[in-house]
Enzyme design. Structure first.
Site, PDB file in Angstrom:
ATOM      1  N   GLU A  48      -9.685  -1.904   5.189  1.00  0.00           N
ATOM      2  CA  GLU A  48     -10.019  -1.530   6.584  1.00  0.00           C
ATOM      3  C   GLU A  48     -11.427  -2.370   6.444  1.00  0.00           C
ATOM      4  O   GLU A  48     -11.847  -2.783   5.682  1.00  0.00           O
ATOM      5  CB  GLU A  48     -10.704   0.064   6.620  1.00  0.00           C
TER       6      GLU A  48
ATOM      7  N   ASN B  83      -7.684  -3.035  14.382  1.00  0.00           N
ATOM      8  CA  ASN B  83      -8.925  -3.265  13.709  1.00  0.00           C
ATOM      9  C   ASN B  83      -9.186  -4.398  12.610  1.00  0.00           C
ATOM     10  O   ASN B  83     -10.154  -4.602  12.180  1.00  0.00           O
ATOM     11  CB  ASN B  83      -9.668  -1.885  13.233  1.00  0.00           C
TER      12      ASN B  83
ATOM     13  N   HIS C  66      -7.126  -4.621  10.012  1.00  0.00           N
ATOM     14  CA  HIS C  66      -7.017  -4.605   8.646  1.00  0.00           C
ATOM     15  C   HIS C  66      -5.678  -5.265   8.259  1.00  0.00           C
ATOM     16  O   HIS C  66      -4.789  -5.389   8.896  1.00  0.00           O
ATOM     17  CB  HIS C  66      -6.866  -2.919   8.311  1.00  0.00           C
TER      18      HIS C  66
ATOM     19  N   ASP D 271       0.863  -1.075   0.154  1.00  0.00           N
ATOM     20  CA  ASP D 271       0.095  -0.020  -0.090  1.00  0.00           C
ATOM     21  C   ASP D 271       0.835   1.334   0.127  1.00  0.00           C
ATOM     22  O   ASP D 271       2.102   1.363   0.062  1.00  0.00           O
ATOM     23  CB  ASP D 271      -1.006   0.045   1.352  1.00  0.00           C
TER      24      ASP D 271
HETATM   25  C1  F6R Z   1       1.538  -1.438   6.151  1.00  0.00           C
HETATM   26  C2  F6R Z   1       0.237  -2.164   6.113  1.00  0.00           C
HETATM   27  C3  F6R Z   1      -0.667  -2.076   7.467  1.00  0.00           C
HETATM   28  C4  F6R Z   1       0.300  -2.457   8.762  1.00  0.00           C
HETATM   29  C5  F6R Z   1      -0.522  -2.341   9.945  1.00  0.00           C
HETATM   30  C6  F6R Z   1       0.061  -2.663  11.184  1.00  0.00           C
HETATM   31  O1  F6R Z   1       2.281  -1.702   4.855  1.00  0.00           O
HETATM   32  O2  F6R Z   1      -0.239  -2.722   5.344  1.00  0.00           O
HETATM   33  O3  F6R Z   1      -1.485  -2.833   7.375  1.00  0.00           O
HETATM   34  O4  F6R Z   1       0.510  -3.623   8.440  1.00  0.00           O
HETATM   35  O5  F6R Z   1      -1.358  -1.150  10.004  1.00  0.00           O
HETATM   36  O6  F6R Z   1       0.907  -1.709  11.397  1.00  0.00           O
HETATM   37  P1  F6R Z   1       2.057  -1.541  12.571  1.00  0.00           P
HETATM   38  O7  F6R Z   1       2.978  -2.646  12.221  1.00  0.00           O
HETATM   39  O8  F6R Z   1       2.752  -0.207  12.537  1.00  0.00           O
HETATM   40  O9  F6R Z   1       1.471  -2.066  13.970  1.00  0.00           O
END
Ligand code: F6R
Length: 264
Positions: free
Chosen positions: A143, A136, A138, A67
């Site tokens: 989301e 959440n 995701h 992303d």
């Molecule tokens: C990042 C991504 C997000 C993260 C998620 C967890 O490329 O796709 O889904 O993996 O938000 O983020 P952290 O590792 O910072 O807790």
């Protein structure tokens, strides 16, 4: 789902990195699916060390990130392209021309999403996809309420995700609320999926993903449909699973079987 529960975040990074190292040793021209965020940083450090020691090379690797923020170009310090360059690509022998991050600065982001999908197909599909998970549930920026078969597209971020990521932006900096993300269907097409989760703040999302219903309310629950997915968790992230001892027992039995078959 294969569930591996380890003592702490260092062990999770080490285990996850070894899965990537094994993949690259088996197939040096692998197509890697990569993630940003805090969770994979230690794994990337381990991969950098493995590259420096000659354990693995990335010369033939192609990569696709999950992303990117819409509205940030790759020179912006909070862009995921900048993150990948500074946390991994600049420190390894990968050809940057073979690294792909969704273009946050695309003139036509909708067309750019379709092109991203085509580029993945042209590269032969993703061999191994790394994931973190949001509080959440995701994955990527899919989301809650994301279609379980969705493809790469523009997504609006939830308030919770914007708040979680606000820590990376200074108060006078523009924080995007839109993204381009691989879809859940795109992620499910990867041949192998490795999700890392550490810390107690991920425990509810992990419980919903593993033991909850298959539901758009928890995008990571879609991984229940994947044939080759491994969740690497520390004790804190696993703490709300209902039968931790059973998952640990299964893992021991798996290891014994693999040893017996000479595949460990
Ligand atoms: C990042 C991504 C997000 C993260 C998620 C967890 O490329 O796709 O889904 O993996 O938000 O983020 P952290 O590792 O910072 O807790």
């Amino acid at each position: 789902m294969q569930i591996v529960i380890l003592q702490d975040s260092a062990a999770v990074a080490e285990y996850g990195a070894n899965l990537f190292i094994q993949q690259l040793q088996k197939k040096p021209a692998s197509v890697l699916g990569l993630a940003t965020g805090s969770t994979p940083v230690s794994l990337y450090q381990r991969l950098i060390a493995a590259n420096r020691s000659g354990e693995v090379s990335f010369k033939q690797v192609t990569s696709f990130n999950l992303d990117e923020y819409l509205g940030l170009d790759g020179s912006h310090k909070q862009s995921y392209r900048y993150f990948m360059n500074s946390q991994l690509f600049d420190a390894i022998d990968i050809d940057k021309a073979n690294t792909h991050v969704p273009p946050g600065d695309a003139d036509d982001p909708i067309e750019a999403c379709d092109r991203y999908e085509q580029q993945i197909v042209k590269a032969g599909g993703i061999d191994i996809q790394l994931l973190g998970i949001g509080r959440n549930g995701h994955i990527g920026f899919n989301e809650p309420s994301s279609g379980l078969m969705s493809r790469t597209r523009v997504k609006t971020l939830t308030k919770a995700t914007i708040e979680d990521n606000a820590r990376f932006f200074s108060s006078d900096e523009y924080q995007p609320h839109l993204s381009i993300t691989m879809g859940i269907g795109t992620i499910l097409d990867a041949k192998k999926v490795v999700l890392l989760a550490t810390g107690e703040n991920k425990a509810d999302a992990i419980k919903a993903s593993v033991e909850g219903a298959l539901s758009a309310a928890c995008p990571a629950s879609a991984l229940q449909l994947h044939r080759n997915v491994i969740l690497v968790l520390d004790e804190a992230a696993a703490s709300k699973l209902s039968d931790i001892e059973f998952y640990k027992h299964i893992e021991l039995e798996n290891q014994k079987l693999m040893q017996r078959l000479g595949k460990a």
